[in-house]
Scaffold this motif. Structure first.
Motif, PDB file in Angstrom:
ATOM      1  N   LYS A 126       3.271   0.108  -2.458  1.00 58.51           N
ATOM      2  CA  LYS A 126       4.584  -0.439  -2.843  1.00 58.51           C
ATOM      3  C   LYS A 126       5.282  -1.090  -1.655  1.00 58.51           C
ATOM      4  O   LYS A 126       5.928  -2.128  -1.810  1.00 58.51           O
ATOM      5  CB  LYS A 126       5.461   0.667  -3.426  1.00 58.51           C
ATOM      6  CG  LYS A 126       5.038   1.090  -4.806  1.00 58.51           C
ATOM      7  CD  LYS A 126       5.923   2.211  -5.334  1.00 58.51           C
ATOM      8  CE  LYS A 126       5.423   2.688  -6.683  1.00 58.51           C
ATOM      9  NZ  LYS A 126       6.207   3.837  -7.190  1.00 58.51           N
ATOM     10  N   ALA A 127       5.164  -0.484  -0.479  1.00 54.61           N
ATOM     11  CA  ALA A 127       5.789  -1.060   0.713  1.00 54.61           C
ATOM     12  C   ALA A 127       5.178  -2.417   1.046  1.00 54.61           C
ATOM     13  O   ALA A 127       5.891  -3.343   1.438  1.00 54.61           O
ATOM     14  CB  ALA A 127       5.649  -0.108   1.897  1.00 54.61           C
ATOM     15  N   GLN A 129       3.631  -4.445  -1.228  1.00 50.94           N
ATOM     16  CA  GLN A 129       3.978  -5.369  -2.313  1.00 50.94           C
ATOM     17  C   GLN A 129       5.410  -5.872  -2.181  1.00 50.94           C
ATOM     18  O   GLN A 129       5.698  -7.016  -2.508  1.00 50.94           O
ATOM     19  CB  GLN A 129       3.789  -4.686  -3.665  1.00 50.94           C
ATOM     20  CG  GLN A 129       2.346  -4.501  -4.051  1.00 50.94           C
ATOM     21  CD  GLN A 129       2.185  -3.729  -5.353  1.00 50.94           C
ATOM     22  OE1 GLN A 129       3.155  -3.433  -6.030  1.00 50.94           O
ATOM     23  NE2 GLN A 129       0.950  -3.396  -5.682  1.00 50.94           N
ATOM     24  N   SER A 130       6.310  -5.010  -1.699  1.00 47.55           N
ATOM     25  CA  SER A 130       7.711  -5.418  -1.566  1.00 47.55           C
ATOM     26  C   SER A 130       7.982  -6.143  -0.253  1.00 47.55           C
ATOM     27  O   SER A 130       9.102  -6.586  -0.021  1.00 47.55           O
ATOM     28  CB  SER A 130       8.622  -4.188  -1.676  1.00 47.55           C
ATOM     29  OG  SER A 130       8.400  -3.317  -0.580  1.00 47.55           O
ATOM     30  N   GLN A 132       7.900  -4.809   2.744  1.00 48.63           N
ATOM     31  CA  GLN A 132       8.472  -3.942   3.777  1.00 48.63           C
ATOM     32  C   GLN A 132       7.471  -3.642   4.886  1.00 48.63           C
ATOM     33  O   GLN A 132       7.865  -3.339   6.003  1.00 48.63           O
ATOM     34  CB  GLN A 132       8.952  -2.628   3.162  1.00 48.63           C
ATOM     35  CG  GLN A 132      10.100  -2.808   2.201  1.00 48.63           C
ATOM     36  CD  GLN A 132      10.464  -1.501   1.507  1.00 48.63           C
ATOM     37  OE1 GLN A 132       9.684  -0.561   1.498  1.00 48.63           O
ATOM     38  NE2 GLN A 132      11.645  -1.464   0.916  1.00 48.63           N
TER      39      GLN A 132
END
Length: 193
Positions: A126-127, A129-130, A132
């Motif tokens: 998720k980090a 994909q976003s 970050q």
């Protein structure tokens, strides 16, 4: 025993340690562990008072503390290694040309194990994909050498592309693209010849 008038001698009280001894000892140990860079849970290996979130926080703290100690150790080992090479050259035990190649070294430490691999992998995913984190930052967080991980990744992608070419040559009516196949390659061997 010599004493002044009205002085008495009292023996050692037998109620020591007191009822708060365990909590006090844990607090003192926690303070000592903080100075060293390790959480108390990792030193005592007692996890009965923790839930997943506090265990995860303790794990992150332990990784940071452990990485700090590993960096100090790697620096010391590197200086010792370079000193030994210089000593060998000064003693003419080794030719200078051999030392030039030997000075290109990397001390690789082992990564810390994940507390819950599925949750941590999802969090890193998720980090990325976003936006970050970058893949190189994830590799550093996992304790991997970024260059070695990138080389392995490119090698895997080249292998997948080669297998995809073989598959498409064998099945021209069902040809696939890398974008179609790549996610499936993590679990199945779609492009195997």
């Amino acid at each position: 025993f010599f004493a002044e008038q009205n002085e008495t001698l009292e023996g050692i009280k037998r109620d020591l340690p007191g009822p708060n001894f365990t909590d006090s000892a844990k607090m003192f140990l926690r303070l000592i562990c903080m100075a060293v860079g390790l959480p108390l849970e990792f030193v005592l290996m007692i996890w009965s008072d923790t839930n997943y979130s506090s265990a995860r926080a303790a794990s992150v703290h332990a990784k940071r503390g452990g990485r700090r100690w590993m960096n100090l150790l790697k620096c010391a080992i590197g200086k010792l290694y370079e000193w030994q090479l210089d000593t060998w050259v000064a003693d003419k035990a080794v030719k200078l040309g051999a030392v030039e190649n030997a000075t290109r070294y990397t001390i690789q430490d082992s990564p810390f194990p994940m507390l819950d691999q599925q949750k941590e992998t999802d969090a890193y995913d998720k980090a990325m994909q976003s936006g970050q984190m970058l893949l190189s930052e994830v590799n550093v967080a996992l304790g991997k050498d970024g260059d070695i991980a990138s080389d392995k990744r490119f090698s895997e992608l080249d292998d997948y592309a080669r297998r995809l070419e073989l598959y498409n040559a064998a099945h021209p009516s069902h040809s696939l693209t890398m974008a179609q196949v790549y996610p499936a390659l993590r679990t199945t061997n779609v492009a195997s010849p």
